[in-house]
Enzyme design. Structure first.
Site, PDB file in Angstrom:
ATOM      1  N   ASP A   6       0.802  -1.213   0.000  1.00 34.71           N
ATOM      2  CA  ASP A   6       0.000   0.000   0.000  1.00 34.71           C
ATOM      3  C   ASP A   6       0.840   1.271   0.000  1.00 34.71           C
ATOM      4  O   ASP A   6       0.296   2.377   0.104  1.00 34.71           O
ATOM      5  CB  ASP A   6      -0.969  -0.007   1.184  1.00 34.71           C
ATOM      6  N   GLY A  30      -6.039 -19.798  -3.514  1.00 35.17           N
ATOM      7  CA  GLY A  30      -6.707 -18.552  -3.197  1.00 35.17           C
ATOM      8  C   GLY A  30      -7.573 -18.707  -1.965  1.00 35.17           C
ATOM      9  O   GLY A  30      -8.042 -19.805  -1.657  1.00 35.17           O
ATOM     10  N   ASP A  89      -6.450  -5.816  -4.133  1.00 37.32           N
ATOM     11  CA  ASP A  89      -6.286  -4.376  -3.910  1.00 37.32           C
ATOM     12  C   ASP A  89      -5.040  -3.821  -4.585  1.00 37.32           C
ATOM     13  O   ASP A  89      -4.996  -2.645  -4.955  1.00 37.32           O
ATOM     14  CB  ASP A  89      -6.181  -4.064  -2.411  1.00 37.32           C
ATOM     15  N   THR A  95      -9.900 -15.998   1.193  1.00 37.49           N
ATOM     16  CA  THR A  95     -10.336 -14.648   1.529  1.00 37.49           C
ATOM     17  C   THR A  95      -9.675 -14.200   2.821  1.00 37.49           C
ATOM     18  O   THR A  95      -9.168 -15.019   3.595  1.00 37.49           O
ATOM     19  CB  THR A  95     -11.865 -14.566   1.649  1.00 37.49           C
ATOM     20  N   ARG A  98     -15.653  -5.264  -2.060  1.00 39.90           N
ATOM     21  CA  ARG A  98     -14.630  -4.250  -2.279  1.00 39.90           C
ATOM     22  C   ARG A  98     -13.551  -4.766  -3.224  1.00 39.90           C
ATOM     23  O   ARG A  98     -13.051  -4.028  -4.080  1.00 39.90           O
ATOM     24  CB  ARG A  98     -14.031  -3.792  -0.946  1.00 39.90           C
ATOM     25  N   TRP A 118     -12.315  -3.083  -6.655  1.00 39.42           N
ATOM     26  CA  TRP A 118     -10.909  -2.807  -6.996  1.00 39.42           C
ATOM     27  C   TRP A 118     -10.571  -3.401  -8.359  1.00 39.42           C
ATOM     28  O   TRP A 118      -9.798  -2.823  -9.126  1.00 39.42           O
ATOM     29  CB  TRP A 118      -9.976  -3.406  -5.961  1.00 39.42           C
TER      30      TRP A 118
END
Length: 384
Positions: A100, A219, A161, A221, A233, A237
């Site tokens: 980020d 994969g 994200d 969550t 969300r 993204w």
């Protein structure tokens, strides 16, 4: 464009809605001069905190949008205070073991360079891009999302994200002429496209790779309802982020993926077009909405529409849905009905699984709502 929608999004309506948001931002200047709003409000009120979270730059982004919309120097003093804090954080690498870095320095240093043209901010953005590059694994061709690069729980993890962090690297290649930044961003976007997007165009929140061999693993969550559900969300993204990678690389497959992700997002929206926190839920579920995901999706759909020819059958659809979502947010989800709140959008969700920021204002929701207003009001040169 339907008659009802075109009549709703009038110049007067946009001016009224923009005035409401600018009044909120201006009112918050004194509270958040050196400190920043946190990710989520508490009882609809943001309590000031130090610049240490991944969300710290959304307030900064709102300042730049407000400056552009108002054509006023009202926000300049606070912008300067905030930029000094971002430079300090970068110089001392405070809480920057995260991808980020992109969110943080796109909406601070890069935004300032694009709006004010200051070379010091360009250098700050390039310094941040260099730090972000340290998180790139050439073997796995991914940018690790969170934590120490040797942390066994986080090693080799990507999240959807990160697509929004990549413009920092694309910018660095444009400015320096060094292709390494763009190559890393492109490789990461391709891995996201291949492994996070499922065959039915839903998305995992996170995906793991073996950084020693490059092998894709599995994969799951982190903030969605279940490993096989579709966190709202993250899907939002995806709409915006894949569109941005198309913009910077010209790889048309990213635009196709953005369309597929968008189609799933809008296919089963609730009646009022504002999604629940996970897309597995719909009307009657008693789960919370997430206005912040809706605001992100509006911006993503508006950007996606810009890159589709008028002959594309989805061009009208995406624009119309974006308008409907924006209308719903303005009518039923803003703090016009909660004058004690210092936020903008009500009914957001940060992380339902840990009961963090549930049915509160989300600072990124506020930012993207203001970005959407900016996009609808003027021709806007993106910070992303």
């Amino acid at each position: 464009m339907s008659k009802a929608i075109s009549e709703k999004l009038t110049k007067d309506w946009l001016q009224e809605e923009t005035a409401f948001v600018l009044e909120k931002v201006t009112h918050n200047l004194r509270t958040f001069t050196d400190l920043v709003p946190p990710a989520a409000s508490i009882n609809q009120v943001y309590q000031p905190e130090e610049n240490i979270d991944w969300t710290a730059s959304f307030w900064n982004g709102m300042l730049f949008l407000s400056k552009e919309l108002s054509q006023s120097d009202t926000y300049d003093l606070v912008i300067d205070h905030q930029l000094r804090a971002f430079q300090y954080r970068l110089d001392h690498q405070i809480a920057l073991e995260t991808h980020d870095i992109g969110f943080l320095y796109i909406l601070s240093a890069l935004a300032d360079y694009k709006v004010n043209g200051r070379d010091a901010s360009k250098e700050m953005a390039l310094q941040a891009a260099d730090l972000l590059m340290k998180r790139y694994s050439p073997k796995a061709q991914i940018i690790q999302a969170w934590g120490d690069l040797n942390d066994p729980e986080q090693r080799g993890r990507i999240i959807i994200d990160c697509l929004m962090n990549l413009p920092l690297l694309y910018f660095a290649s444009q400015e320096t002429g060094d292709p390494r930044y763009k190559e890393a961003a492109y490789a990461h976007a391709k891995q996201t496209q291949k492994y996070i997007v499922r065959e039915n165009a839903t998305t995992f929140h996170t995906y793991y790779f073996d950084v020693e061999t490059g092998k894709p693993l599995y994969g799951k969550t982190q903030q969605g309802f279940a490993d096989d559900s579709c966190w709202a969300r993250g899907q939002a993204w995806g709409i915006y982020g894949f569109t941005l990678s198309y913009l910077y690389t010209g790889d048309y497959s990213f635009l196709e993926t953005a369309k597929q992700v968008a189609d799933f997002f809008i296919a089963d929206l609730p009646e009022d077009k504002v999604c629940y926190w996970d897309l597995v839920f719909n009307d009657g579920s008693e789960e919370e909405r997430d206005s912040s995901s809706a605001a992100i999706a509006v911006c993503g759909l508006l950007e996606l529409t810009k890159h589709l020819p008028l002959s594309d059958e989805k061009h009208h659809t995406y624009q119309s849905v974006a308008f409907e979502m924006m209308e719903a947010l303005a009518q039923n989800y803003t703090t016009k009905t909660s004058p004690m709140s210092n936020g903008i959008l009500l009914h957001g969700v940060y992380d339902k699984n840990t009961n963090k920021g549930v049915d509160e204002c989300m600072i990124w929701g506020d930012y993207f709502y203001l970005e959407a207003l900016t996009r609808l009001t003027q021709s806007w040169y993106m910070y992303w």
